[in-house]
Design a protein around this motif. Structure first.
Motif, mmCIF file in Angstrom:
data_model
loop_
_atom_site.group_PDB
_atom_site.id
_atom_site.type_symbol
_atom_site.label_atom_id
_atom_site.label_comp_id
_atom_site.label_asym_id
_atom_site.label_seq_id
_atom_site.Cartn_x
_atom_site.Cartn_y
_atom_site.Cartn_z
ATOM 1 N N THR A 1 6.834 -30.665 18.178
ATOM 2 C CA THR A 1 5.816 -31.448 19.003
ATOM 3 C C THR A 1 4.358 -32.587 18.551
ATOM 4 O O THR A 1 4.438 -32.026 17.282
ATOM 5 N N ASN A 2 5.348 -33.823 19.049
ATOM 6 C CA ASN A 2 3.465 -34.835 18.337
ATOM 7 C C ASN A 2 3.312 -35.230 19.576
ATOM 8 O O ASN A 2 3.553 -35.427 20.489
ATOM 9 N N PRO A 3 1.849 -35.783 18.949
ATOM 10 C CA PRO A 3 1.659 -36.793 20.070
ATOM 11 C C PRO A 3 2.267 -38.201 21.188
ATOM 12 O O PRO A 3 1.983 -38.114 21.987
ATOM 13 N N PHE A 4 2.675 -38.199 20.142
ATOM 14 C CA PHE A 4 4.047 -39.302 20.878
ATOM 15 C C PHE A 4 4.512 -39.080 21.043
ATOM 16 O O PHE A 4 5.325 -39.410 22.559
ATOM 17 N N ILE A 5 5.716 -37.388 21.299
ATOM 18 C CA ILE A 5 6.423 -37.252 22.105
ATOM 19 C C ILE A 5 5.811 -36.107 23.305
ATOM 20 O O ILE A 5 6.472 -36.686 24.369
ATOM 21 N N ASP A 6 4.261 -35.483 23.301
ATOM 22 C CA ASP A 6 3.552 -35.270 24.634
ATOM 23 C C ASP A 6 3.381 -36.201 25.276
ATOM 24 O O ASP A 6 3.198 -36.101 26.213
ATOM 25 N N ILE A 7 2.418 -37.137 24.720
ATOM 26 C CA ILE A 7 2.615 -38.418 25.435
ATOM 27 C C ILE A 7 3.942 -39.518 26.253
ATOM 28 O O ILE A 7 3.956 -39.390 27.514
ATOM 29 N N GLY A 8 5.231 -39.397 25.475
ATOM 30 C CA GLY A 8 6.001 -39.604 26.618
ATOM 31 C C GLY A 8 6.465 -38.712 27.355
ATOM 32 O O GLY A 8 6.707 -39.100 28.856
#
Length: 218
Positions: free
Chosen positions: A3-10
């Motif tokens: 995961t990355n921050p953008f996936i986690d935010i989504g």
């Protein structure tokens, strides 16, 4: 799966994180509450921006952005504490405080008072973090809720001080940030505290019981 921050935010914004999924169908109601708070925060900021030229500064915009993000942090942290009927995660970390608190009286209090009464303390913790989230996102009574949040975070700092998996400075940094919000009256930056002081004379002048309350709280 990486995961990355953008996936986690989504995932957070669509109720697909593990904390959300563990709530079952309740997650849709909680997600709706989050989006309501977020949209309300944006609407309040826009209203302040339109009505008060003094609010149209980078400083006020920056404080608003950080305040809302911290509110989102409180909201996300609240998710795994939903008492249905009891949060297993909260139970675990309370047990950690009963053995890792910095002082004996604190360990004894968690062990002898809090743990046997989690059915009472669990909902209190949940409501407290929800109140912190709502206050930061809406900019309402930020000084009052900020003071309560500082005490809450310092309790965690001391309660988990001896836990080797925790970094004590994490809680201290959060406490210092809440202190700055309280000191500055961060709700007066594009928040409801600013709007109330401008639109409600009793709040601006601190007159009457309700006026004095919101004048001091914000």
């Amino acid at each position: 799966m990486p995961t990355n921050p953008f996936i986690d935010i989504g995932h957070f914004l669509s109720a697909m994180t593990g904390d959300y999924l563990s709530l079952g169908n309740w997650r849709y109601l909680i997600l709706a509450l989050f989006w309501a708070l977020l949209f309300a925060s944006i609407a309040v900021a826009l209203r302040n921006w339109q009505e008060d030229s003094e609010q149209r500064t980078g400083r006020h915009l920056g404080i608003w952005l950080v305040r809302v993000l911290v509110g989102c942090m409180w909201f996300q942290g609240m998710l795994w504490k939903l008492p249905l009927p009891l949060s297993g995660g909260l139970q675990y970390w309370t047990e950690q405080e009963s053995t890792n608190a910095a002082f004996e009286f604190h360990r004894s209090f968690m062990k002898d008072v809090v743990l046997p009464n989690m059915s009472i303390f669990g909902p209190i913790v949940f409501v407290a973090e929800l109140a912190f989230a709502g206050s930061m996102m809406l900019g309402l009574a930020v000084r009052l809720l900020g003071v309560l949040a500082i005490a809450y975070v310092l309790q965690l700092w001391l309660g988990l001080y001896g836990n080797s998996s925790e970094w004590p400075w994490t809680y201290m940094f959060l406490a210092m940030l809440m202190f700055l919000f309280t000191l500055d009256g961060a709700g007066r930056s594009l928040g409801l505290d600013a709007w109330l002081r401008r639109q409600i004379p009793a709040v601006r002048d601190g007159k009457g019981l309700i006026g004095r309350f919101f004048h001091m709280a914000g």
